[in-house]
Write a protein that holds these residues in place. Structure first.
Motif, PDB file in Angstrom:
ATOM      1  N   ALA A   1       0.841  -1.202   0.000  1.00 46.65           N
ATOM      2  CA  ALA A   1       0.000   0.000   0.000  1.00 46.65           C
ATOM      3  C   ALA A   1       0.877   1.253   0.000  1.00 46.65           C
ATOM      4  O   ALA A   1       0.604   2.214  -0.738  1.00 46.65           O
ATOM      5  N   ASP A   2       1.944   1.242   0.813  1.00 47.99           N
ATOM      6  CA  ASP A   2       2.863   2.381   0.839  1.00 47.99           C
ATOM      7  C   ASP A   2       3.536   2.579  -0.515  1.00 47.99           C
ATOM      8  O   ASP A   2       3.683   3.712  -0.991  1.00 47.99           O
ATOM      9  N   LEU A   3       3.937   1.477  -1.132  1.00 47.27           N
ATOM     10  CA  LEU A   3       4.597   1.567  -2.447  1.00 47.27           C
ATOM     11  C   LEU A   3       3.627   2.090  -3.502  1.00 47.27           C
ATOM     12  O   LEU A   3       4.035   2.857  -4.390  1.00 47.27           O
ATOM     13  N   LYS A   4       2.368   1.709  -3.421  1.00 50.69           N
ATOM     14  CA  LYS A   4       1.377   2.223  -4.368  1.00 50.69           C
ATOM     15  C   LYS A   4       1.227   3.738  -4.219  1.00 50.69           C
ATOM     16  O   LYS A   4       1.136   4.462  -5.211  1.00 50.69           O
ATOM     17  N   ILE A   5       1.211   4.162  -2.972  1.00 51.48           N
ATOM     18  CA  ILE A   5       1.107   5.603  -2.725  1.00 51.48           C
ATOM     19  C   ILE A   5       2.333   6.316  -3.285  1.00 51.48           C
ATOM     20  O   ILE A   5       2.221   7.353  -3.954  1.00 51.48           O
ATOM     21  N   GLN A   6       3.514   5.760  -3.033  1.00 56.12           N
ATOM     22  CA  GLN A   6       4.746   6.372  -3.549  1.00 56.12           C
ATOM     23  C   GLN A   6       4.756   6.380  -5.067  1.00 56.12           C
ATOM     24  O   GLN A   6       5.178   7.372  -5.688  1.00 56.12           O
ATOM     25  N   LEU A   7       4.294   5.320  -5.695  1.00 52.26           N
ATOM     26  CA  LEU A   7       4.242   5.266  -7.158  1.00 52.26           C
ATOM     27  C   LEU A   7       3.282   6.311  -7.683  1.00 52.26           C
ATOM     28  O   LEU A   7       3.589   7.015  -8.656  1.00 52.26           O
ATOM     29  N   SER A   8       2.151   6.439  -7.042  1.00 50.42           N
ATOM     30  CA  SER A   8       1.176   7.442  -7.456  1.00 50.42           C
ATOM     31  C   SER A   8       1.762   8.847  -7.333  1.00 50.42           C
ATOM     32  O   SER A   8       1.603   9.685  -8.234  1.00 50.42           O
ATOM     33  N   GLN A   9       2.454   9.077  -6.227  1.00 50.04           N
ATOM     34  CA  GLN A   9       3.077  10.397  -6.028  1.00 50.04           C
ATOM     35  C   GLN A   9       4.165  10.649  -7.070  1.00 50.04           C
ATOM     36  O   GLN A   9       4.312  11.759  -7.575  1.00 50.04           O
ATOM     37  N   THR A  10       4.923   9.594  -7.392  1.00 49.71           N
ATOM     38  CA  THR A  10       5.974   9.736  -8.409  1.00 49.71           C
ATOM     39  C   THR A  10       5.361  10.015  -9.769  1.00 49.71           C
ATOM     40  O   THR A  10       5.869  10.865 -10.524  1.00 49.71           O
ATOM     41  N   GLN A  11       4.280   9.346 -10.086  1.00 49.71           N
ATOM     42  CA  GLN A  11       3.607   9.591 -11.362  1.00 49.71           C
ATOM     43  C   GLN A  11       3.084  11.021 -11.424  1.00 49.71           C
ATOM     44  O   GLN A  11       3.224  11.693 -12.448  1.00 49.71           O
ATOM     45  N   LEU A  12       2.498  11.470 -10.318  1.00 44.46           N
ATOM     46  CA  LEU A  12       2.019  12.856 -10.286  1.00 44.46           C
ATOM     47  C   LEU A  12       3.188  13.829 -10.442  1.00 44.46           C
ATOM     48  O   LEU A  12       3.075  14.853 -11.141  1.00 44.46           O
ATOM     49  N   HIS A  13       4.292  13.515  -9.792  1.00 44.80           N
ATOM     50  CA  HIS A  13       5.463  14.373  -9.909  1.00 44.80           C
ATOM     51  C   HIS A  13       5.940  14.417 -11.356  1.00 44.80           C
ATOM     52  O   HIS A  13       6.282  15.495 -11.870  1.00 44.80           O
ATOM     53  N   LEU A  14       5.967  13.267 -11.974  1.00 49.56           N
ATOM     54  CA  LEU A  14       6.384  13.221 -13.379  1.00 49.56           C
ATOM     55  C   LEU A  14       5.453  14.048 -14.250  1.00 49.56           C
ATOM     56  O   LEU A  14       5.910  14.805 -15.115  1.00 49.56           O
ATOM     57  N   GLU A  15       4.162  13.902 -14.003  1.00 47.77           N
ATOM     58  CA  GLU A  15       3.198  14.647 -14.805  1.00 47.77           C
ATOM     59  C   GLU A  15       3.293  16.147 -14.542  1.00 47.77           C
ATOM     60  O   GLU A  15       3.264  16.955 -15.466  1.00 47.77           O
ATOM     61  N   ASN A  16       3.384  16.503 -13.270  1.00 44.35           N
ATOM     62  CA  ASN A  16       3.331  17.919 -12.914  1.00 44.35           C
ATOM     63  C   ASN A  16       4.670  18.644 -13.090  1.00 44.35           C
ATOM     64  O   ASN A  16       4.706  19.758 -13.607  1.00 44.35           O
ATOM     65  N   LYS A  17       5.728  18.057 -12.638  1.00 41.27           N
ATOM     66  CA  LYS A  17       7.014  18.753 -12.632  1.00 41.27           C
ATOM     67  C   LYS A  17       7.844  18.445 -13.871  1.00 41.27           C
ATOM     68  O   LYS A  17       8.279  19.344 -14.577  1.00 41.27           O
ATOM     69  N   THR A  18       8.056  17.145 -14.083  1.00 41.41           N
ATOM     70  CA  THR A  18       8.984  16.754 -15.140  1.00 41.41           C
ATOM     71  C   THR A  18       8.443  17.129 -16.511  1.00 41.41           C
ATOM     72  O   THR A  18       9.185  17.664 -17.346  1.00 41.41           O
ATOM     73  N   ASP A  19       7.161  16.867 -16.739  1.00 40.62           N
ATOM     74  CA  ASP A  19       6.579  17.220 -18.041  1.00 40.62           C
ATOM     75  C   ASP A  19       6.683  18.732 -18.289  1.00 40.62           C
ATOM     76  O   ASP A  19       7.019  19.173 -19.395  1.00 40.62           O
ATOM     77  N   ARG A  20       6.394  19.503 -17.259  1.00 37.51           N
ATOM     78  CA  ARG A  20       6.479  20.962 -17.404  1.00 37.51           C
ATOM     79  C   ARG A  20       7.929  21.388 -17.684  1.00 37.51           C
ATOM     80  O   ARG A  20       8.184  22.238 -18.536  1.00 37.51           O
ATOM     81  N   ASN A  21       8.858  20.744 -16.986  1.00 38.71           N
ATOM     82  CA  ASN A  21      10.271  21.072 -17.203  1.00 38.71           C
ATOM     83  C   ASN A  21      10.723  20.667 -18.609  1.00 38.71           C
ATOM     84  O   ASN A  21      11.533  21.366 -19.226  1.00 38.71           O
TER      85      ASN A  21
END
Length: 173
Positions: A99-119
């Motif tokens: 469950a913790d890993l799923k949360i971390q993966l979700s957060q990483t995906q959001l980070h990729l979408e929000n930060k990395t894509d914008r960068n």
């Protein structure tokens, strides 16, 4: 009563006694054969009792062995119960970790979408500006080359991000 009569009476009584003794002898012979038969029966019973004692002793040892086996199985079952409890706790811990890993993966995906894509977009825009300045400096450069470089750069970045996402998925699985 005369002597003769007395003697006849005694002789007569002796004859009766002989007959009675003969009957007694016959009865004693019958009793002897009955006693012999009883002795034979007692001997048979003794051997049967001895065989039964042997069988009972065997049964006792079998029951003792069964008791020992049952005790060992009870101990094994208790051990299995303890192992099951440990495994349940481990599974619960693993579920929590997943469950913790799923949360971390979700957060990483959001980070990729929000930060990395914008960068990436910012880098592409800046790269595009640099290419435009380069094209201004070198007027003979072909516009197609510029777009090829932009596309190639964007594709490289996308491949790299896809690889990072795949690695994150692998780590969480």
């Amino acid at each position: 009563m005369t002597d003769t009569n007395k003697l006849d009476l005694i002789i007569n009584q002796l004859g009766i006694m002989k007959s009675d003794i003969s009957d007694i002898k016959s009865d004693v012979g019958t009793l002897k054969s009955d006693v012999t038969s009883l002795k034979s029966d007692v001997t048979t019973l003794k051997s049967d009792v001895t065989a039964l004692k042997s069988d009972v002793a065997t049964l006792k040892s079998d029951v003792t062995a069964l008791k020992s086996d049952v005790a060992a199985q009870k101990a094994d079952i208790e051990s299995l119960k303890a192992d099951m409890a440990t495994q349940k706790a481990d599974i619960s811990s693993l579920k929590s970790d997943v469950a913790d890993l799923k949360i971390q993966l979700s957060q990483t995906q959001l980070h990729l979408e929000n930060k990395t894509d914008r960068n990436i977009v910012l880098l592409a825009e800046n790269h595009s500006m640099l290419i435009d300045k380069l094209n201004q400096a070198i007027p003979l450069a072909n516009k197609n080359l510029t777009y090829e470089v932009k596309v190639e750069y964007a594709l490289d970045k996308i491949s790299e991000l896809e690889k990072d996402v795949a690695d994150l998925k692998t780590k969480t699985a």
